[in-house]
Each structure stands twice: as structure tokens, then as C-alpha cells.
Design a protein around this motif. Structure first.
Motif, short mmCIF file in Angstrom:
data_model
loop_
_atom_site.label_atom_id
_atom_site.label_comp_id
_atom_site.label_asym_id
_atom_site.label_seq_id
_atom_site.Cartn_x
_atom_site.Cartn_y
_atom_site.Cartn_z
N ASP A 186 -52.74 -24.19 -19.17
CA ASP A 186 -52.62 -22.67 -19.40
C ASP A 186 -54.06 -22.42 -20.09
OD1 ASP A 186 -50.54 -21.41 -18.30
OD2 ASP A 186 -49.55 -21.66 -20.20
N ASP A 187 -54.93 -23.85 -20.58
CA ASP A 187 -55.37 -23.51 -22.02
C ASP A 187 -56.93 -23.51 -21.01
OD1 ASP A 187 -57.12 -23.06 -24.57
OD2 ASP A 187 -57.32 -25.66 -23.84
N ALA A 188 -56.62 -24.69 -19.57
CA ALA A 188 -57.43 -24.85 -18.74
C ALA A 188 -57.85 -23.28 -17.44
CB ALA A 188 -57.31 -26.04 -18.10
N GLY A 189 -56.65 -22.96 -17.84
CA GLY A 189 -56.56 -21.75 -16.93
C GLY A 189 -56.52 -22.08 -15.80
N ILE A 190 -54.94 -23.30 -15.66
CA ILE A 190 -54.54 -23.76 -13.96
C ILE A 190 -53.36 -22.26 -14.09
CG2 ILE A 190 -53.73 -25.00 -12.63
CD1 ILE A 190 -55.68 -27.14 -14.06
N THR A 191 -52.24 -21.92 -13.58
CA THR A 191 -51.67 -21.54 -13.59
C THR A 191 -50.43 -22.04 -12.75
OG1 THR A 191 -51.96 -19.57 -12.04
CG2 THR A 191 -52.99 -19.11 -14.16
N THR A 192 -50.81 -22.59 -11.14
CA THR A 192 -49.77 -23.86 -10.90
C THR A 192 -49.41 -24.52 -11.69
OG1 THR A 192 -49.75 -24.45 -8.80
CG2 THR A 192 -51.05 -24.69 -9.91
N SER A 193 -48.24 -24.88 -10.90
CA SER A 193 -48.03 -26.72 -11.37
C SER A 193 -47.43 -27.24 -9.93
CB SER A 193 -45.89 -26.34 -12.33
OG SER A 193 -46.32 -26.12 -13.53
N ASP A 194 -48.21 -27.18 -9.02
CA ASP A 194 -47.52 -27.73 -8.44
C ASP A 194 -48.63 -28.95 -7.69
OD1 ASP A 194 -47.46 -28.50 -4.90
OD2 ASP A 194 -49.35 -28.43 -4.90
N PRO A 195 -48.13 -30.61 -7.72
CA PRO A 195 -49.54 -31.27 -8.45
C PRO A 195 -50.75 -31.53 -7.52
CG PRO A 195 -46.88 -31.75 -8.76
CD PRO A 195 -46.96 -30.80 -7.71
N LEU A 196 -50.48 -31.49 -6.39
CA LEU A 196 -52.03 -31.90 -5.56
C LEU A 196 -52.49 -30.10 -6.03
CD1 LEU A 196 -49.83 -32.94 -2.29
CD2 LEU A 196 -50.70 -33.80 -3.74
N THR A 197 -52.40 -29.07 -6.04
CA THR A 197 -53.00 -27.87 -6.12
C THR A 197 -53.76 -28.34 -7.65
OG1 THR A 197 -51.40 -26.53 -5.16
CG2 THR A 197 -53.57 -25.70 -6.60
N VAL A 198 -52.94 -28.87 -8.80
CA VAL A 198 -53.81 -28.93 -10.10
C VAL A 198 -54.47 -30.04 -10.04
CG1 VAL A 198 -53.35 -30.00 -12.05
CG2 VAL A 198 -51.40 -27.55 -11.28
N LEU A 199 -54.66 -30.90 -9.48
CA LEU A 199 -55.42 -32.04 -8.85
C LEU A 199 -57.36 -31.33 -7.92
CD1 LEU A 199 -53.11 -35.08 -8.67
CD2 LEU A 199 -53.72 -33.92 -10.55
N SER A 200 -56.89 -30.44 -7.71
CA SER A 200 -58.11 -30.13 -6.46
C SER A 200 -58.40 -29.53 -7.61
CB SER A 200 -57.52 -29.72 -5.58
OG SER A 200 -56.97 -28.94 -4.61
N ASP A 201 -58.46 -29.10 -8.39
CA ASP A 201 -58.25 -27.29 -8.99
C ASP A 201 -60.13 -28.42 -10.13
OD1 ASP A 201 -59.16 -25.41 -11.54
OD2 ASP A 201 -57.58 -24.13 -10.37
N PRO A 202 -60.91 -27.66 -9.65
CA PRO A 202 -62.72 -28.06 -10.84
C PRO A 202 -62.00 -28.07 -12.59
CG PRO A 202 -63.04 -26.45 -8.90
CD PRO A 202 -61.62 -26.51 -9.07
N ALA A 203 -60.86 -26.82 -12.90
CA ALA A 203 -61.10 -26.89 -14.40
C ALA A 203 -59.89 -28.23 -14.93
CB ALA A 203 -60.21 -25.57 -14.80
N ILE A 204 -59.48 -28.95 -14.02
CA ILE A 204 -58.84 -30.28 -14.30
C ILE A 204 -59.15 -31.46 -15.46
CG2 ILE A 204 -59.64 -31.34 -12.71
CD1 ILE A 204 -55.79 -31.56 -13.38
N ASP A 205 -61.04 -31.40 -15.58
CA ASP A 205 -61.65 -32.05 -16.07
C ASP A 205 -60.60 -31.31 -17.77
OD1 ASP A 205 -62.45 -34.01 -15.77
OD2 ASP A 205 -64.71 -33.08 -15.56
N LYS A 206 -60.35 -30.48 -17.78
CA LYS A 206 -60.67 -29.58 -19.13
C LYS A 206 -59.37 -29.62 -19.52
CE LYS A 206 -60.30 -25.38 -22.28
NZ LYS A 206 -60.95 -23.90 -21.95
N ALA A 207 -57.89 -29.79 -18.57
CA ALA A 207 -56.37 -30.12 -18.71
C ALA A 207 -56.66 -31.49 -19.59
CB ALA A 207 -55.97 -29.81 -18.09
#
Length: 279
Positions: A186-207
Motif C-alpha cells: 500500500d505504501d508503494a501504491g501497489i493495490t494487487t496481491s497477485d504475486p507475478l503482477t506485484v513483482l513486475s510493478d516498477p514500485a516494487i523497490d519501495k515495498a
């Protein structure tokens, strides 16, 4: 249904030889070394059940329950023949039944839920069961003073498990798991919980950086506890902490945006770390 839960001592040593902690365990005197091999072998066995996707969840839960029964038998003085060396370790080092059962409960968490973006509270319970409980067993083998040992298990167990989570993101995603907590996403602005989708999100670094910061805090607390403890008693946990903190530093330097090159320490690096703490 017959379930083979026992592991002979030779198998305990063989399983331990595949651990990144093997070199650190080898520097222990023989009785402590064998006890650590037995603890590691138990952990490996129940972890294999939790990750055994060839079996459905009901079978895996039954297998974990069988292990619980066998731990009860150890403490009742009636171990299976191939759990006698684990029973010897329990007796010699006054290992606590509740810590073995906590590890089983941690594995059960992986079976009964998808473990996708748990909240921080749930993640902390998970870390306490699958890592800190192992630490509480280990510090009794090392011979640490009770309060210092419990505190070290609390902090070092969490530090190691959070580092594992950050290291194994892709591996966990392939089996549908995502241990990054909901609050970090949430802090990184990632709303999904799907693992593969999360890991492809550019905001993953922040999380991931949020979790890395927590791991570093736990490493720092663990190092303070070990600095106040007799050096000969904490050689093994200091080696473990140094190796994993090096790994965490490398993960942070690499970052977590895709594509992520694997980060592993080489055997000679692990050996060098261990040798630093032998004397």
C-alpha cells in the motif's frame, strides 16, 4: 495412510550439508553440531511438506499433524527409532516442545492459506514460528544465557527470515506466494496481491526497501546482543548474521525491479565469514 517422518542421523547431516548455515554449524563441538543437524533436519522435513504441491492440502495437513504426534512421542520418552538422536538433543540441551510445535504451526500457515500479502501482524507471527522458534532451539544448543538467547532468537530470526523473503521473491511467486506485507505494498501504491503482477510493478523497490529496513534494524539489535555475549558461545550465530547481512546488502544494491538477477553467496565467501569467527 503410512507417513515416513523419521530421518536417520546420516540423513540429518546430509540435509544440513545443503544449508547455507552448514559451515557455521560445522565449527560447533560435536554434541552441539549433531544437535543442530537434527534440528535442521526436522525443519527441512516439515518445510518439504509445506512446499509439497504434489499433494493436496488435506494430505499435507495430515502429514504435519503426524509430525506433531511424533514430537509429542519424543517428549513422552517414546521416539521412533530414527528420531532417537533428536530425542537425545532434546534431553541434552533441554529443548522446548513448544518451539518444535511452533515451527509446525508456521508450516501449517503456508498450507492453509495462500500467504499473499499478509498484514504485518500475520507476517510477524509467521516469522516468529518458522524462524525465531528455530532460533530459540538453537540458542539453547549454543549455551546462551536464557534472556539473551530469547532476545537474540527474536531479532536474528526475524532478520534472517525477512532476508529470505526478499531473496526468494521470484521463487515464491512461482508457487503462488507473496510474503511482502500489505502495508508495504500500500505504501508503494501497489493495490494487487497477485504475486507475478506485484513483482513486475516498477514500485516494487519501495515495498522491498521497507522490509529491508526492518531486517537491518533486527540485525543491528542482534549484533548488540551478541557483542555482550561470550565470543565462543556466539561464533555460529555471528557467522549466520554476517552472511545474511552481506546478502541483504547485495540485494539492496541490486534492487528489486524486474529483471532480478539471483543473489547467492559463494561457498568460499561463506567459509571466509566463518573463519573470521572461529577464533
Amino acid at each position: 495412510m503410512m507417513i515416513d517422518s523419521g530421518l536417520p542421523s546420516s540423513e540429518a547431516a546430509r540435509r544440513a550439508s545443503g544449508s547455507s548455515f552448514y559451515a557455521a554449524m560445522r565449527i560447533l563441538p560435536q554434541p552441539q553440531r549433531q544437535a543442530m543437524f537434527e534440528i535442521y533436519s526436522f525443519c527441512r522435513a516439515v518445510d518439504d511438506i509445506a512446499d509439497g504441491y504434489q499433494a493436496d492440502s488435506e494430505i499435507r495437513l495430515e502429514q504435519l499433524q503426524h509430525w506433531r504426534s511424533q514430537i509429542d512421542a519424543v517428549y513422552a520418552g517414546k521416539p521412533l527409532s530414527n528420531l532417537r538422536q533428536l530425542a537425545d538433543a532434546v534431553s541434552t540441551f533441554d529443548l522446548r516442545r513448544e518451539d518444535f510445535l511452533a515451527i509446525i504451526e508456521g508450516m501449517r500457515m503456508d498450507v492453509v492459506s495462500a500467504m499473499r500479502a499478509p498484514d504485518l501482524s500475520t507476517l510477524d507471527i509467521y516469522c516468529d514460528r518458522v524462524a525465531c522458534a528455530v532460533g530459540r532451539l538453537s540458542v539453547r544448543v549454543f549455551g546462551m544465557e536464557e534472556n539473551a538467547g530469547i532476545a537474540l532468537a527474536h531479532h536474528l530470526g526475524r532478520a534472517l527470515q525477512l532476508t529470505n523473503i526478499l531473496r526468494d521473491l521470484d521463487e515464491d511467486a512461482t508457487i503462488g506466494r507473496l510474503y511482502l506485507p500489505r502495508e508495504a505494498l500500500d505504501d508503494a501504491g501497489i493495490t494487487t496481491s497477485d504475486p507475478l503482477t506485484v513483482l513486475s510493478d516498477p514500485a516494487i523497490d519501495k515495498a522491498c526497501l521497507m522490509i529491508a529496513a526492518r531486517a537491518h534494524q533486527h540485525f543491528t539489535q542482534a549484533e548488540m546482543i551478541m557483542a555482550r555475549s561470550p565470543r565462543r558461545i556466539v561464533r555460529t550465530p555471528r557467522s549466520m548474521a554476517a552472511a545474511y547481512r552481506m546478502m541483504l546488502n547485495r540485494l539492496t544494491a541490486r534492487g528489486w525491479r524486474a529483471p532480478r538477477a539471483p543473489v547467492r553467496l559463494r561457498p568460499r565467501q561463506l567459509l571466509w565469514i566463518v573463519l573470521r569467527y572461529v577464533v
